[in-house]
Write a protein that holds these residues in place. Sequence first.
Motif, PDB file in Angstrom:
ATOM      1  N   THR A 109       0.833  -1.202   0.000  1.00 11.58           N
ATOM      2  CA  THR A 109       0.000   0.000   0.000  1.00 11.58           C
ATOM      3  C   THR A 109       0.862   1.244   0.000  1.00 11.58           C
ATOM      4  O   THR A 109       1.969   1.246   0.542  1.00 11.58           O
ATOM      5  N   SER A 110       0.373   2.296  -0.618  1.00 11.56           N
ATOM      6  CA  SER A 110       0.999   3.608  -0.447  1.00 11.56           C
ATOM      7  C   SER A 110      -0.070   4.589   0.007  1.00 11.56           C
ATOM      8  O   SER A 110      -1.249   4.437  -0.325  1.00 11.56           O
ATOM      9  N   TYR A 111       0.348   5.599   0.772  1.00 18.18           N
ATOM     10  CA  TYR A 111      -0.594   6.541   1.379  1.00 18.18           C
ATOM     11  C   TYR A 111      -0.041   7.950   1.304  1.00 18.18           C
ATOM     12  O   TYR A 111       1.100   8.200   1.678  1.00 18.18           O
ATOM     13  N   ILE A 112      -0.861   8.856   0.794  1.00 20.78           N
ATOM     14  CA  ILE A 112      -0.517  10.272   0.792  1.00 20.78           C
ATOM     15  C   ILE A 112      -1.589  11.019   1.577  1.00 20.78           C
ATOM     16  O   ILE A 112      -2.745  11.095   1.129  1.00 20.78           O
ATOM     17  N   PRO A 113      -1.264  11.558   2.753  1.00 22.11           N
ATOM     18  CA  PRO A 113      -2.262  12.335   3.503  1.00 22.11           C
ATOM     19  C   PRO A 113      -2.533  13.674   2.836  1.00 22.11           C
ATOM     20  O   PRO A 113      -1.854  14.047   1.874  1.00 22.11           O
ATOM     21  N   ASP A 114      -3.509  14.402   3.373  1.00 19.83           N
ATOM     22  CA  ASP A 114      -3.873  15.674   2.746  1.00 19.83           C
ATOM     23  C   ASP A 114      -2.782  16.730   2.897  1.00 19.83           C
ATOM     24  O   ASP A 114      -2.724  17.679   2.117  1.00 19.83           O
ATOM     25  N   ASN A 115      -1.910  16.558   3.881  1.00 16.94           N
ATOM     26  CA  ASN A 115      -0.802  17.505   4.069  1.00 16.94           C
ATOM     27  C   ASN A 115       0.458  16.712   4.419  1.00 16.94           C
ATOM     28  O   ASN A 115       0.850  16.634   5.578  1.00 16.94           O
ATOM     29  N   PRO A 116       1.105  16.109   3.419  1.00 14.15           N
ATOM     30  CA  PRO A 116       2.232  15.216   3.706  1.00 14.15           C
ATOM     31  C   PRO A 116       3.417  15.924   4.350  1.00 14.15           C
ATOM     32  O   PRO A 116       3.795  17.014   3.942  1.00 14.15           O
ATOM     33  N   ASP A 117       3.969  15.294   5.377  1.00 12.30           N
ATOM     34  CA  ASP A 117       5.159  15.811   6.041  1.00 12.30           C
ATOM     35  C   ASP A 117       6.367  15.009   5.566  1.00 12.30           C
ATOM     36  O   ASP A 117       6.398  13.782   5.688  1.00 12.30           O
ATOM     37  N   LEU A 118       7.363  15.702   5.034  1.00  9.53           N
ATOM     38  CA  LEU A 118       8.590  15.056   4.575  1.00  9.53           C
ATOM     39  C   LEU A 118       9.744  15.445   5.492  1.00  9.53           C
ATOM     40  O   LEU A 118       9.651  16.389   6.269  1.00  9.53           O
ATOM     41  N   TYR A 119      10.838  14.710   5.395  1.00 14.07           N
ATOM     42  CA  TYR A 119      12.030  15.033   6.191  1.00 14.07           C
ATOM     43  C   TYR A 119      12.773  16.180   5.498  1.00 14.07           C
ATOM     44  O   TYR A 119      13.504  15.964   4.526  1.00 14.07           O
TER      45      TYR A 119
ATOM     46  N   ILE B 249      14.789  19.501   0.770  1.00 15.51           N
ATOM     47  CA  ILE B 249      13.329  19.546   0.757  1.00 15.51           C
ATOM     48  C   ILE B 249      12.818  20.813   1.436  1.00 15.51           C
ATOM     49  O   ILE B 249      11.763  21.345   1.072  1.00 15.51           O
ATOM     50  N   SER B 250      13.558  21.327   2.390  1.00 14.45           N
ATOM     51  CA  SER B 250      13.149  22.555   3.083  1.00 14.45           C
ATOM     52  C   SER B 250      13.047  23.746   2.137  1.00 14.45           C
ATOM     53  O   SER B 250      12.352  24.731   2.439  1.00 14.45           O
ATOM     54  N   SER B 251      13.703  23.661   0.977  1.00 10.59           N
ATOM     55  CA  SER B 251      13.661  24.765   0.018  1.00 10.59           C
ATOM     56  C   SER B 251      12.514  24.613  -0.983  1.00 10.59           C
ATOM     57  O   SER B 251      12.275  25.513  -1.792  1.00 10.59           O
ATOM     58  N   TYR B 252      11.783  23.494  -0.922  1.00 10.99           N
ATOM     59  CA  TYR B 252      10.728  23.226  -1.895  1.00 10.99           C
ATOM     60  C   TYR B 252       9.454  24.009  -1.575  1.00 10.99           C
ATOM     61  O   TYR B 252       9.143  24.252  -0.404  1.00 10.99           O
ATOM     62  N   SER B 253       8.716  24.319  -2.622  1.00  9.39           N
ATOM     63  CA  SER B 253       7.372  24.860  -2.450  1.00  9.39           C
ATOM     64  C   SER B 253       6.434  23.738  -2.013  1.00  9.39           C
ATOM     65  O   SER B 253       6.792  22.548  -2.069  1.00  9.39           O
ATOM     66  N   HIS B 254       5.223  24.113  -1.604  1.00 12.05           N
ATOM     67  CA  HIS B 254       4.243  23.091  -1.207  1.00 12.05           C
ATOM     68  C   HIS B 254       3.980  22.120  -2.356  1.00 12.05           C
ATOM     69  O   HIS B 254       3.913  20.897  -2.156  1.00 12.05           O
ATOM     70  N   GLY B 255       3.838  22.645  -3.561  1.00 13.24           N
ATOM     71  CA  GLY B 255       3.571  21.795  -4.719  1.00 13.24           C
ATOM     72  C   GLY B 255       4.697  20.830  -5.006  1.00 13.24           C
ATOM     73  O   GLY B 255       4.459  19.668  -5.362  1.00 13.24           O
ATOM     74  N   MET B 256       5.942  21.286  -4.857  1.00 11.81           N
ATOM     75  CA  MET B 256       7.091  20.406  -5.092  1.00 11.81           C
ATOM     76  C   MET B 256       7.157  19.301  -4.036  1.00 11.81           C
ATOM     77  O   MET B 256       7.478  18.150  -4.350  1.00 11.81           O
ATOM     78  N   LYS B 257       6.858  19.652  -2.790  1.00 10.70           N
ATOM     79  CA  LYS B 257       6.828  18.625  -1.739  1.00 10.70           C
ATOM     80  C   LYS B 257       5.769  17.576  -2.047  1.00 10.70           C
ATOM     81  O   LYS B 257       5.982  16.378  -1.842  1.00 10.70           O
ATOM     82  N   GLN B 258       4.641  18.034  -2.558  1.00 11.69           N
ATOM     83  CA  GLN B 258       3.567  17.104  -2.910  1.00 11.69           C
ATOM     84  C   GLN B 258       4.023  16.151  -4.019  1.00 11.69           C
ATOM     85  O   GLN B 258       3.730  14.954  -3.992  1.00 11.69           O
ATOM     86  N   LYS B 259       4.763  16.684  -4.980  1.00 13.63           N
ATOM     87  CA  LYS B 259       5.254  15.848  -6.077  1.00 13.63           C
ATOM     88  C   LYS B 259       6.245  14.804  -5.569  1.00 13.63           C
ATOM     89  O   LYS B 259       6.210  13.638  -5.990  1.00 13.63           O
ATOM     90  N   VAL B 260       7.141  15.192  -4.679  1.00 14.89           N
ATOM     91  CA  VAL B 260       8.098  14.233  -4.108  1.00 14.89           C
ATOM     92  C   VAL B 260       7.356  13.163  -3.316  1.00 14.89           C
ATOM     93  O   VAL B 260       7.686  11.969  -3.393  1.00 14.89           O
ATOM     94  N   ALA B 261       6.336  13.575  -2.560  1.00 16.01           N
ATOM     95  CA  ALA B 261       5.541  12.616  -1.801  1.00 16.01           C
ATOM     96  C   ALA B 261       4.860  11.623  -2.736  1.00 16.01           C
ATOM     97  O   ALA B 261       4.816  10.411  -2.464  1.00 16.01           O
ATOM     98  N   LEU B 262       4.352  12.108  -3.849  1.00 16.74           N
ATOM     99  CA  LEU B 262       3.693  11.230  -4.816  1.00 16.74           C
ATOM    100  C   LEU B 262       4.687  10.235  -5.425  1.00 16.74           C
ATOM    101  O   LEU B 262       4.376   9.051  -5.569  1.00 16.74           O
ATOM    102  N   ILE B 263       5.873  10.718  -5.773  1.00 21.14           N
ATOM    103  CA  ILE B 263       6.898   9.817  -6.323  1.00 21.14           C
ATOM    104  C   ILE B 263       7.259   8.748  -5.293  1.00 21.14           C
ATOM    105  O   ILE B 263       7.401   7.564  -5.620  1.00 21.14           O
ATOM    106  N   SER B 264       7.379   9.149  -4.032  1.00 18.83           N
ATOM    107  CA  SER B 264       7.724   8.189  -2.979  1.00 18.83           C
ATOM    108  C   SER B 264       6.632   7.131  -2.822  1.00 18.83           C
ATOM    109  O   SER B 264       6.913   5.988  -2.462  1.00 18.83           O
ATOM    110  N   ALA B 265       5.386   7.520  -3.100  1.00 20.95           N
ATOM    111  CA  ALA B 265       4.276   6.573  -2.983  1.00 20.95           C
ATOM    112  C   ALA B 265       4.214   5.593  -4.146  1.00 20.95           C
ATOM    113  O   ALA B 265       3.572   4.547  -4.058  1.00 20.95           O
ATOM    114  N   LEU B 266       4.892   5.934  -5.232  1.00 24.72           N
ATOM    115  CA  LEU B 266       4.858   5.099  -6.433  1.00 24.72           C
ATOM    116  C   LEU B 266       6.082   4.201  -6.576  1.00 24.72           C
ATOM    117  O   LEU B 266       6.112   3.301  -7.413  1.00 24.72           O
TER     118      LEU B 266
END
Length: 238
Positions: free
Chosen positions: A77-87, A131-148
Motif C-alpha cells: 500500500t501507499s498513502y498520501i495524507p492531505d498535508n504530507p510531512d517530509l524530512y 526539501i526545506s527549500s521546496y514549495s508546497h507543490g514540489m513537496k507534494q510531487k516528491v511525496a507522490l513519487i515516494s508513494a509510487l
Amino acid sequence: MLEIKNYTKIYGKDKKACDNVSLTIEAGDIFGFIGHNGAGKSTTIKAVVGVLDFTEGEIFIDGHSVKTEPLACKQITSYIPDNPDLYEYLTGIQYLNFVADVFKVPQDEREERIKKYADMFEITSSLGDMISSYSHGMKQKVALISALIHRPKLMVLDEPFVGLDPKAALTLKNIMRELCAEGSAVFFSTHVLEVAQKLCNKIAIIKAGKIVASGKTEELVGNKSLEDVFMEVVDNAE
C-alpha cells in the motif's frame, strides 16, 4: 483489493465518526470517496492505512487484515495524507532513496522509477536540493513519487489534487490510470467533483459517517452532473 466491512469508529463514549461503513474496491478501480468536511472521509482513510485503530468491523487489503497483518498490508500500500510531512533536512533524492530502502526496492528499479516520475512531474533538476527549500507543490510531487516507488497494489490518497498545478494534476490522473491498467487500485477522497466524475469508475458518498450512495459512476450519475447528484443525495439522506 480493498474490502471495508462494517467499519465503525467511535470517539469518546458515543461520538460515531464512522458508522457501519462497507465498501469494496477491486483491482483496476479508481474509486472516489466524497463528502462534506467532517463526513468521515479522512477517518476512514486513516483506518485503511493503519494510522487509526477502529471500534468495530474489518478492513482487508489484498486479503490481509489491517488489524492482524499490518506489515503485509503496508508492504503493498501507499498513502498520501492531505498535508504530507517530509524530512526537510534531506534532499529530494535522499528522501526517495530512503523510502525505496524501506520497501527494499532494488537499485535498478528505483532509479528507473525515480527518473520516470521525476521527469513526468518536471522536478528532476531539483532532486538534489534540500526539501526545506521546496514549495508546497514540489513537496507534494516528491511525496507522490515516494508513494509510487514500490509499485503499490493499493494507492490511498486524501485530497491529492490540492496544491498541484494543472499540469501536475493531469500527470497524476494519467499515473492513476496507468497503475489501475496494470492491476492496482486507487482509493482517494476529493472535493473536486468534476475530477471525480471524469476520473473514477466507482464512487461512494459519505454523510455524517454513513455511506449514503455507492456504485459505478455512470450508474450513480446518469445524465446529471456528480455535483447535482451529490447535493440531492446528501440533502435527502437522513
